[in-house]
Design a protein around this motif. Structure first.
Motif, PDB file in Angstrom:
ATOM      1  N   ARG A 162      12.161  12.212   7.126  1.00  0.00           N
ATOM      2  CA  ARG A 162      10.386  13.225   6.807  1.00  0.00           C
ATOM      3  C   ARG A 162      10.213  12.998   5.192  1.00  0.00           C
ATOM      4  O   ARG A 162       9.087  13.494   4.896  1.00  0.00           O
ATOM      5  CB  ARG A 162       9.972  14.022   8.000  1.00  0.00           C
ATOM      6  N   ARG A 163      11.414  13.430   4.859  1.00  0.00           N
ATOM      7  CA  ARG A 163      11.263  13.896   3.143  1.00  0.00           C
ATOM      8  C   ARG A 163      10.903  12.539   2.122  1.00  0.00           C
ATOM      9  O   ARG A 163       9.942  12.888   1.773  1.00  0.00           O
ATOM     10  CB  ARG A 163      13.024  14.273   2.376  1.00  0.00           C
ATOM     11  N   ARG A 164      11.268  11.393   3.010  1.00  0.00           N
ATOM     12  CA  ARG A 164      10.950   9.839   1.897  1.00  0.00           C
ATOM     13  C   ARG A 164       9.215   9.641   2.351  1.00  0.00           C
ATOM     14  O   ARG A 164       8.766   9.476   1.651  1.00  0.00           O
ATOM     15  CB  ARG A 164      11.843   8.752   2.578  1.00  0.00           C
ATOM     16  N   TRP A 165       8.822  10.259   3.325  1.00  0.00           N
ATOM     17  CA  TRP A 165       7.496   9.902   4.340  1.00  0.00           C
ATOM     18  C   TRP A 165       6.481  10.745   3.236  1.00  0.00           C
ATOM     19  O   TRP A 165       5.390  10.282   2.824  1.00  0.00           O
ATOM     20  CB  TRP A 165       7.626  10.146   5.430  1.00  0.00           C
ATOM     21  N   ALA A 166       6.687  12.112   3.022  1.00  0.00           N
ATOM     22  CA  ALA A 166       5.895  12.910   2.775  1.00  0.00           C
ATOM     23  C   ALA A 166       6.097  12.286   1.070  1.00  0.00           C
ATOM     24  O   ALA A 166       5.226  12.538   0.276  1.00  0.00           O
ATOM     25  CB  ALA A 166       6.398  14.418   2.244  1.00  0.00           C
ATOM     26  N   ALA A 167       7.412  11.455   0.651  1.00  0.00           N
ATOM     27  CA  ALA A 167       6.524  11.845  -0.801  1.00  0.00           C
ATOM     28  C   ALA A 167       6.217  10.510  -1.261  1.00  0.00           C
ATOM     29  O   ALA A 167       5.238  10.489  -1.946  1.00  0.00           O
ATOM     30  CB  ALA A 167       8.533  11.425  -1.599  1.00  0.00           C
ATOM     31  N   LEU A 168       5.998   9.241  -0.176  1.00  0.00           N
ATOM     32  CA  LEU A 168       5.016   8.223  -0.381  1.00  0.00           C
ATOM     33  C   LEU A 168       4.007   8.204  -0.634  1.00  0.00           C
ATOM     34  O   LEU A 168       2.536   8.217  -0.925  1.00  0.00           O
ATOM     35  CB  LEU A 168       6.012   7.291   0.759  1.00  0.00           C
ATOM     36  N   ARG A 169       3.563   9.631   0.292  1.00  0.00           N
ATOM     37  CA  ARG A 169       2.481   9.870   0.540  1.00  0.00           C
ATOM     38  C   ARG A 169       1.133  11.091  -0.382  1.00  0.00           C
ATOM     39  O   ARG A 169       0.049  11.086  -0.081  1.00  0.00           O
ATOM     40  CB  ARG A 169       2.212  10.422   2.046  1.00  0.00           C
ATOM     41  N   ALA A 203       1.245  16.679  20.133  1.00  0.00           N
ATOM     42  CA  ALA A 203       2.637  16.514  20.194  1.00  0.00           C
ATOM     43  C   ALA A 203       2.769  16.051  20.372  1.00  0.00           C
ATOM     44  O   ALA A 203       2.402  15.210  21.887  1.00  0.00           O
ATOM     45  CB  ALA A 203       2.907  17.970  21.493  1.00  0.00           C
ATOM     46  N   ALA A 204       3.855  14.915  19.715  1.00  0.00           N
ATOM     47  CA  ALA A 204       4.433  13.556  20.238  1.00  0.00           C
ATOM     48  C   ALA A 204       6.238  14.127  20.453  1.00  0.00           C
ATOM     49  O   ALA A 204       6.800  15.156  20.265  1.00  0.00           O
ATOM     50  CB  ALA A 204       4.538  12.726  18.729  1.00  0.00           C
ATOM     51  N   ALA A 205       6.701  13.355  20.485  1.00  0.00           N
ATOM     52  CA  ALA A 205       8.427  12.788  21.127  1.00  0.00           C
ATOM     53  C   ALA A 205       8.889  13.583  19.956  1.00  0.00           C
ATOM     54  O   ALA A 205       8.544  13.045  18.865  1.00  0.00           O
ATOM     55  CB  ALA A 205       8.431  12.405  21.696  1.00  0.00           C
ATOM     56  N   PRO A 206      10.400  14.626  20.609  1.00  0.00           N
ATOM     57  CA  PRO A 206      11.196  15.042  18.981  1.00  0.00           C
ATOM     58  C   PRO A 206      11.568  12.995  18.331  1.00  0.00           C
ATOM     59  O   PRO A 206      11.876  12.058  19.679  1.00  0.00           O
ATOM     60  CB  PRO A 206      12.195  15.436  19.640  1.00  0.00           C
ATOM     61  N   GLY A 207      12.128  13.401  17.412  1.00  0.00           N
ATOM     62  CA  GLY A 207      12.073  11.671  16.979  1.00  0.00           C
ATOM     63  C   GLY A 207      11.483  11.280  16.559  1.00  0.00           C
ATOM     64  O   GLY A 207      11.280   9.726  16.236  1.00  0.00           O
ATOM     65  N   SER A 208       9.928  11.284  16.640  1.00  0.00           N
ATOM     66  CA  SER A 208       9.137  10.605  16.920  1.00  0.00           C
ATOM     67  C   SER A 208       8.753   9.543  14.920  1.00  0.00           C
ATOM     68  O   SER A 208       8.843  10.451  13.718  1.00  0.00           O
ATOM     69  CB  SER A 208       7.946  10.645  16.557  1.00  0.00           C
ATOM     70  N   SER A 209       8.584   8.477  14.877  1.00  0.00           N
ATOM     71  CA  SER A 209       8.918   7.515  13.857  1.00  0.00           C
ATOM     72  C   SER A 209       7.278   7.954  13.162  1.00  0.00           C
ATOM     73  O   SER A 209       6.606   8.393  13.370  1.00  0.00           O
ATOM     74  CB  SER A 209       9.031   5.533  13.605  1.00  0.00           C
ATOM     75  N   PRO A 210       7.862   7.641  11.365  1.00  0.00           N
ATOM     76  CA  PRO A 210       6.887   8.070  10.957  1.00  0.00           C
ATOM     77  C   PRO A 210       5.504   7.135  11.017  1.00  0.00           C
ATOM     78  O   PRO A 210       4.091   7.427  10.895  1.00  0.00           O
ATOM     79  CB  PRO A 210       7.165   7.842   9.070  1.00  0.00           C
ATOM     80  N   SER A 211       5.713   6.066  11.484  1.00  0.00           N
ATOM     81  CA  SER A 211       4.761   5.052  11.489  1.00  0.00           C
ATOM     82  C   SER A 211       4.027   5.668  12.648  1.00  0.00           C
ATOM     83  O   SER A 211       3.022   5.540  13.149  1.00  0.00           O
ATOM     84  CB  SER A 211       5.577   3.370  12.261  1.00  0.00           C
ATOM     85  N   ARG A 212       4.755   5.844  13.153  1.00  0.00           N
ATOM     86  CA  ARG A 212       3.758   6.642  14.667  1.00  0.00           C
ATOM     87  C   ARG A 212       3.368   7.430  14.376  1.00  0.00           C
ATOM     88  O   ARG A 212       2.315   7.977  15.039  1.00  0.00           O
ATOM     89  CB  ARG A 212       4.961   7.000  16.427  1.00  0.00           C
ATOM     90  N   LEU A 213       3.754   8.705  13.383  1.00  0.00           N
ATOM     91  CA  LEU A 213       3.239  10.064  13.027  1.00  0.00           C
ATOM     92  C   LEU A 213       1.695   9.681  12.774  1.00  0.00           C
ATOM     93  O   LEU A 213       1.063  10.030  12.556  1.00  0.00           O
ATOM     94  CB  LEU A 213       3.758  10.741  12.933  1.00  0.00           C
ATOM     95  N   GLU A 214       2.019   8.340  11.416  1.00  0.00           N
ATOM     96  CA  GLU A 214       0.466   8.041  10.994  1.00  0.00           C
ATOM     97  C   GLU A 214      -0.735   7.140  12.271  1.00  0.00           C
ATOM     98  O   GLU A 214      -1.931   8.449  12.226  1.00  0.00           O
ATOM     99  CB  GLU A 214       1.066   6.683  10.304  1.00  0.00           C
ATOM    100  N   ARG A 215      -0.031   6.784  13.039  1.00  0.00           N
ATOM    101  CA  ARG A 215      -1.247   6.483  14.223  1.00  0.00           C
ATOM    102  C   ARG A 215      -2.018   7.494  14.805  1.00  0.00           C
ATOM    103  O   ARG A 215      -2.738   7.579  15.488  1.00  0.00           O
ATOM    104  CB  ARG A 215      -0.750   5.766  15.383  1.00  0.00           C
ATOM    105  N   LEU A 216      -1.732   8.498  14.762  1.00  0.00           N
ATOM    106  CA  LEU A 216      -1.496   9.722  15.919  1.00  0.00           C
ATOM    107  C   LEU A 216      -1.993  10.724  15.170  1.00  0.00           C
ATOM    108  O   LEU A 216      -3.045  11.387  15.485  1.00  0.00           O
ATOM    109  CB  LEU A 216      -0.253  10.701  16.404  1.00  0.00           C
ATOM    110  N   LEU A 217      -2.098  10.582  14.001  1.00  0.00           N
ATOM    111  CA  LEU A 217      -2.909  11.256  12.156  1.00  0.00           C
ATOM    112  C   LEU A 217      -3.826  10.471  12.661  1.00  0.00           C
ATOM    113  O   LEU A 217      -5.281  10.890  12.987  1.00  0.00           O
ATOM    114  CB  LEU A 217      -2.033  11.312  11.409  1.00  0.00           C
ATOM    115  N   ARG A 218      -3.873   9.208  12.610  1.00  0.00           N
ATOM    116  CA  ARG A 218      -5.671   8.544  12.467  1.00  0.00           C
ATOM    117  C   ARG A 218      -6.455   8.850  13.911  1.00  0.00           C
ATOM    118  O   ARG A 218      -7.707   9.555  13.652  1.00  0.00           O
ATOM    119  CB  ARG A 218      -5.808   6.822  12.572  1.00  0.00           C
ATOM    120  N   GLY A 219      -5.944   9.131  15.369  1.00  0.00           N
ATOM    121  CA  GLY A 219      -6.240   9.444  16.117  1.00  0.00           C
ATOM    122  C   GLY A 219      -6.956  10.237  16.597  1.00  0.00           C
ATOM    123  O   GLY A 219      -7.805  10.997  16.620  1.00  0.00           O
TER     124      GLY A 219
END
Length: 242
Positions: free
Chosen positions: A44-51, A190-206
């Motif tokens: 999660r920390r790496r994902w935040a830094a990339l964005r 609400a997504a499942a625990p441990g959802s990957s950054p790629s899934r969370l990115e798609r959910l953010l778009r949705g």
């Protein structure tokens, strides 16, 4: 005559071995859980830094902004591994949060939230039928909306929000998302625990698309006099001409 069975004692070393084994097993489970949490934290920390987003280990106050959907089901708890930033939707840039919702000592779901420009006077929860969404104080059942069931705090206000565009946008977020809801100027899911950054990115778009549907940005009207004026026409000087 009464026969007494001889007392068979358990050697002390046996209890010692049992205690050691039990302690070791507990320690292994703890280390495993900690390793999973640490891995998730790093990801999660790496994902935040990339964005270019902000990251925080915990925020006990953040979940208290909402009282519906997954927050109502699991309790407001503590937000863990919190990512905060902004993202672009079709209507422009919006503020977002992503965090693990920890309640009762465990992470139950990942909450994704996109902010609207206005606050709607209704809580609209959209649950997939396969989820055990019942809780002690459920909002009022409105009925099916696409492949989900709508529970609302005000039926009249909710009907104004539910349009074919909203149904289409809700269908796009995926059946693995137990609930999406609109509350207090936010669209959340609400997504499942441990959802990957790629899934969370798609959910953010949705849910960003849902935000665009229920909260379109206002486009200022251009006055007719300005709109009809040729681009190369000079401004009037106010001086008489010869």
């Amino acid at each position: 005559m009464t026969t007494t069975l001889p007392h068979v004692g358990v050697p002390a070393w046996v209890w010692f071995v049992v205690a050691v084994v039990a302690g070791s097993a507990g320690g292994l489970f703890l280390l495993r859980d900690r390793a999973v949490l640490t891995s998730r934290n790093r990801e999660r920390r790496r994902w935040a830094a990339l964005r270019g987003w902000q990251f925080a280990e915990a925020d006990p106050e953040l979940p208290k902004q909402w009282a519906g959907g997954a927050v109502a089901y699991y309790g407001d708890g503590v937000a863990r591994d919190v990512v905060a930033g902004t993202t672009f939707t079709a209507d422009g840039r919006r503020k977002v949060y992503v965090f693990d919702l920890e309640a009762g000592g465990r992470v139950n779901v990942v909450i994704v939230a996109v902010q609207c420009r206005r606050t709607h006077p209704v809580v609209l929860e959209l649950w997939v039928p396969s989820t055990p969404f019942q809780r002690e104080h459920m909002p009022e059942l409105l009925g099916p909306v696409g492949q989900r069931y709508a529970f609302v705090s005000d039926i009249g206000a909710a009907r104004a929000l539910i349009t074919p565009d909203l149904v289409d946008a809700t269908e796009d977020i995926g059946q693995d998302i137990a609930v999406a809801w609109i509350e207090a100027g936010w669209v959340l899911a609400a997504a499942a625990p441990g959802s990957s950054p790629s899934r969370l990115e798609r959910l953010l778009r949705g849910i960003g698309e849902i935000a665009d549907v229920v909260d379109p940005f206002d486009i200022p009207e251009v006055p007719p006099a300005v709109a009809d004026k040729p681009a190369d026409q000079p401004e009037p000087s106010g001086k008489p001409t010869d």
